[in-house]
Scaffold this motif. Sequence first.
Motif, short mmCIF file in Angstrom:
data_model
loop_
_atom_site.label_atom_id
_atom_site.label_comp_id
_atom_site.label_asym_id
_atom_site.label_seq_id
_atom_site.Cartn_x
_atom_site.Cartn_y
_atom_site.Cartn_z
N THR B 196 -17.06 1.23 -35.64
CA THR B 196 -18.50 1.14 -35.74
C THR B 196 -19.18 0.16 -36.97
N VAL B 197 -18.41 -0.59 -37.32
CA VAL B 197 -19.29 -1.29 -38.34
C VAL B 197 -17.91 -2.91 -38.66
N ASN B 200 -18.29 -4.53 -34.96
CA ASN B 200 -19.68 -5.20 -34.60
C ASN B 200 -20.07 -6.11 -35.92
N TYR B 201 -19.51 -6.48 -36.97
CA TYR B 201 -20.40 -6.93 -38.17
C TYR B 201 -19.25 -8.59 -36.86
#
Lengths: 250, 281
Positions: B196-197, B200-201
């Motif tokens: 989730t982090v 995407n980052y």
Amino acid sequence: MDEQRVVQVHLENISKSFVSRKTIFEAVNHVTIDVYKNEFLVLLGPGQCGKTVLLNMVSGLETPTDGKVEFLNSDSTDVGFVFQKTAVFPWKTVMENVELPLELKGVPKEERRKRAQYLIELVGLKGFENALPKQLSGGMKQRVGIARAYCNNPQVLLMDEPFGALDAQTRYQMEEEILRIWEQEKRTVIFVTNNIEEAVYLADRIIVLSKCPATVKEVYDISLPRPRDYVDPEFLRIREAIEANTDLAL
Amino acid sequence: MSNNTTKLPDGVADSIKIEVAARKKESRQLLLISIISVAIFLFLWEFAVRIGWIDSKHLSAPTTIVETFIMKLSDPNPEGGVLGTHIATSLGLVLVGYGAAVVIGVPLGLLMGYYHTFDKLVSPIFEIVRPIPPIAWIPLSIIWLGIGTTAKAFIIFLAAFVPCVINSYTGVKLTPAVYLNVAKTSGASTWEMFWTVSKNYAMPLVFTGVQVALGNAWSTLVAAEMLAAIAGLGYMIQQGRLLARPDIIIVGMLTIGVIGAILTFLLSKLENHIVKWRSRS
Ligand SMILES: Nc1ncnc2c1ncn2[C@@H]1O[C@H](COP(=O)(O)OP(=O)(O)OP(=O)(O)O)[C@@H](O)[C@H]1O
Ligand SMILES: [Mg+2]
């Protein structure tokens, strides 16, 4: 507080040191605090004194080198965390940001959307559900952060200088807002700041921390009725009393 | 009424109108200057070849190149394939080699960036392979894979692989700690924090890598097709040299340029769609 105080979080003599190659750096030193259920507790301390480290230990992001953190009278150690830096995921919409904790818990979409929608409206962002963070102002981003912290219904909310980066005007507005939200959805709040005025405006109780390593220096019960007035003589008196007694190198 | 300057006082509105008109005129003039300069360049080129200043065995006139281009759309002579066949062959090769590089390189880089142990496991080998130019792999590829499509795709793969890995890796490494903490306090597991982090980052940097990789892949094509080939744009310009036909070479070169630009454009469209959350400042 009139009602009987029930302890919700107990910090038992906690300390935290960071060990690097040659040195040991003490950030928090023998802190014992009882946090009462549904109180608005403000931790007031100078910059770089170890406030964030302390909250990180309460949230479980870091473990104390010594002492322990206990959650009492509740079977959950879930906390909601509003971070010092705006920490809203830029690739997610407001809705997706707010529902994240429930999504991670595997709550079905419809149910978590309902909860998130309620919270988005609670923090005053109705109409921005599908906006991306780049379209939001700093204050609005912190509102998203607050809604997300509430999302999986934690009993304890940790707020780490959430308004520190906002301009004065927005800051006053958000202080009012956070109290409105808290009145409506009562939780135990541990709110960190280095701003005395903010502390007196918000707190049921203020714990003043010393310079690094953080220790508990002073505790003040603030029994002024809300809504408080920044220029009310009584407000100013309390503020000055704290100011005289503390050394916040601001 | 529907004029968008109605809210402004008359004088201001007029001056703005004048300025806007002036700017438009200026940009039209600049465009005209560019067109004229290209036209003069082409004219001098044509002229120089026609009157024999430049030997047409060395450089064909622009009109000849256009004629050759039109001819190559349907005529497989002299080198044995119509332009469409060459394009299809080259595109196929690039898509296989490049596609494999993206599909393998991006996840590899992301995971290396996230899992420390995995990083330590893979990066020594990667660091040794990384500085070797893709073309230097040609001899070994021929020994291993022969001179067929596989060898060529392999070389293109190597050219595209390295930037895919490096950028994905860097993107994950740069994930701000506070984002990871948000996920953690929201109840994310280690894998969920990645998914989730960090993933995407890293996406904007991944796309930068994927763009660079495309450039590498496309430019390595010519080298790869200089291995024995029977079709392809690299083969086409190589044959142009053997046949002493600069017009064929130039048609091939321009086609490589134009298709490269189109692929880059398509990829940036995809990028804008996927990372539309990025704020450009
Ligand atoms: N992981 C870490 N390793 C080493 N030192 C650390 C670490 N985390 C914090 N520190 C140090 O501990 C001290 C206290 O940090 P902390 O972030 O808690 O301060 P703070 O009171 O929150 O400051 P601010 O008001 O700027 O937010 C700082 O000097 C910091 O450098
Ligand atoms: Mg801090």
